[in-house]
Design an enzyme around this catalytic site. Sequence first.
Site, PDB file in Angstrom:
ATOM      1  N   GLY A   1      -2.433   4.032  -4.363  1.00  0.00           N
ATOM      2  CA  GLY A   1      -2.343   2.781  -5.092  1.00  0.00           C
ATOM      3  C   GLY A   1      -1.343   2.774  -6.222  1.00  0.00           C
ATOM      4  O   GLY A   1      -0.895   1.705  -6.644  1.00  0.00           O
TER       5      GLY A   1
ATOM      6  N   MET B   1       0.822  -1.198   0.000  1.00  0.00           N
ATOM      7  CA  MET B   1       0.000   0.000   0.000  1.00  0.00           C
ATOM      8  C   MET B   1       0.863   1.257   0.000  1.00  0.00           C
ATOM      9  O   MET B   1       2.043   1.233   0.371  1.00  0.00           O
ATOM     10  CB  MET B   1      -0.962   0.017   1.189  1.00  0.00           C
ATOM     11  CG  MET B   1      -0.313   0.178   2.552  1.00  0.00           C
ATOM     12  SD  MET B   1      -1.561   0.240   3.875  1.00  0.00           S
ATOM     13  CE  MET B   1      -2.483   1.727   3.449  1.00  0.00           C
ATOM     14  N   CYS B   2       0.252   2.338  -0.450  1.00  0.00           N
ATOM     15  CA  CYS B   2       0.890   3.668  -0.398  1.00  0.00           C
ATOM     16  C   CYS B   2      -0.189   4.655   0.019  1.00  0.00           C
ATOM     17  O   CYS B   2      -0.898   4.403   0.987  1.00  0.00           O
ATOM     18  CB  CYS B   2       1.527   4.013  -1.745  1.00  0.00           C
ATOM     19  SG  CYS B   2       0.406   4.008  -3.161  1.00  0.00           S
ATOM     20  N   GLY B   3      -0.338   5.762  -0.692  1.00  0.00           N
ATOM     21  CA  GLY B   3      -1.381   6.719  -0.348  1.00  0.00           C
ATOM     22  C   GLY B   3      -2.632   6.555  -1.177  1.00  0.00           C
ATOM     23  O   GLY B   3      -3.736   6.880  -0.736  1.00  0.00           O
TER      24      GLY B   3
END
Length: 464
Positions: free
Chosen positions: A418, A414-416
């Site tokens: 996708g 995950m990131c902020g």
Amino acid sequence: MGPLKLIPVVDEGLGNSTYLLDLGEGRALVMDPERDLRQVRAEASRRGLSIAYAVETHLHADFISGVAELAEIDGATVLAPEVGHRGFVHTGLTDGQSVDMGRFTLQALHTPGHSPEHLSYLLLEDGDLAGIFTGGSLMVGTAGRTDLVSPDMTVPLARAQYRSLQRLMDFPDTTPVWPTHGAGSFCSAGGSGDRVTTIGAERATNPLLQVDGEDAFVDALLGTLGTFPEYFLRLGEINKRGPAVLHEQPRLAPLSAAAVAALIADGAQVIDARQPADYGAGHVPGSLSIPFRPVFATWLGWLATPDRPVVLVRSPEQDPTDIATAAAKVGFDTLAGELEGGYPAWTQAHTGTEEVALLEPGQMIERLQAGETVLDIRQSGEYAAGHVPGAVNIELGYLADNIAAVPAGPVIVMCGHGERAMGGASILAGSGRTGIAVFNGGPADWAAATGNNVETGTDPAAAK
């Protein structure tokens, strides 16, 4: 004397501003131009201006410079710091030297720190100070980072940066300040979203100007430095030597699926520029997901290998010239080409494809309850500001070198939002890992779905 005709041309992806100044009599000056000159030239043409001067504040590390092309193609005179001599024709300037441009005068001001040779430029209009181009010295709410030359120069350059900012504070509060680096630039040590400022505003609000003395400044500046793309360490030398002049917009040559397969067998890398959902639904095995968006050039420069041929896969609506031009901004001048017909052409010729599950919040909750690991590949500062409890933090730029640090078993990346997460998933898949999924969102989406709070603080075991 009419209003100053200064047009900023902002690259949101790299976080930089190039400035086009109308000098009068049909002439223009361009400050710190990038290699993608389409918008600068369009702005000049719209105003009936020819580019007479191409000016640089320092040897750029985050993009290939456009001054050599403006000199060769547009006939511009290149002005640059005399220190750090360039390998192409230019006029080198030192502290206090001026260039008369008619109604305007450009005066060099040595402001080392971001780089040893860094110059700011005072713009005088009919003898009066109109503003200062500060490049990578004074920025909005911060200053240029000082760790891009070498580790042993980081502190000495930070001390030089302190003295440079103090020198700039000698000018009146009303003096406009036009930085090159700004929000989104890895050359910046923090800062705000504004692009321009004044001496007075910075004197009053810039955190680095509120500290007491040089030692405190150095500590404060170095404390704001995050990681930066490793390609920064090679572009400076290219800009010093003189980048190749492209003469025309880069293009992507069409390649059949068979030709792409042959290139892959010979060591080529496939960059998939489609959006994460498209990549997740199916992609060329081993391809690297870097969605085409404003920050595409940064992540291509950071994640791709410059000495291996590059094949692009794109969606029909994505402009191949825009993609190739973005690649050229960070030194990928000659791309092998693009998969003709896109990903569907690959599926018609090959049965071997790969998929990555894209999870919505409910699906992620189920997987977390089953004990799966969350890999958060954002920058350490983003992770510290709020993350899913128990998430492991390995920054995307360092993931390929730290696969062994990723816990065994199924992994949710995950990131902020996708985009970066799918890039991380593609790196894991390329290393042979299986059981990889991507969360279609960020920590705030997880918190909203679960009613739980995110955790804050750094990951003490984070690999870099």
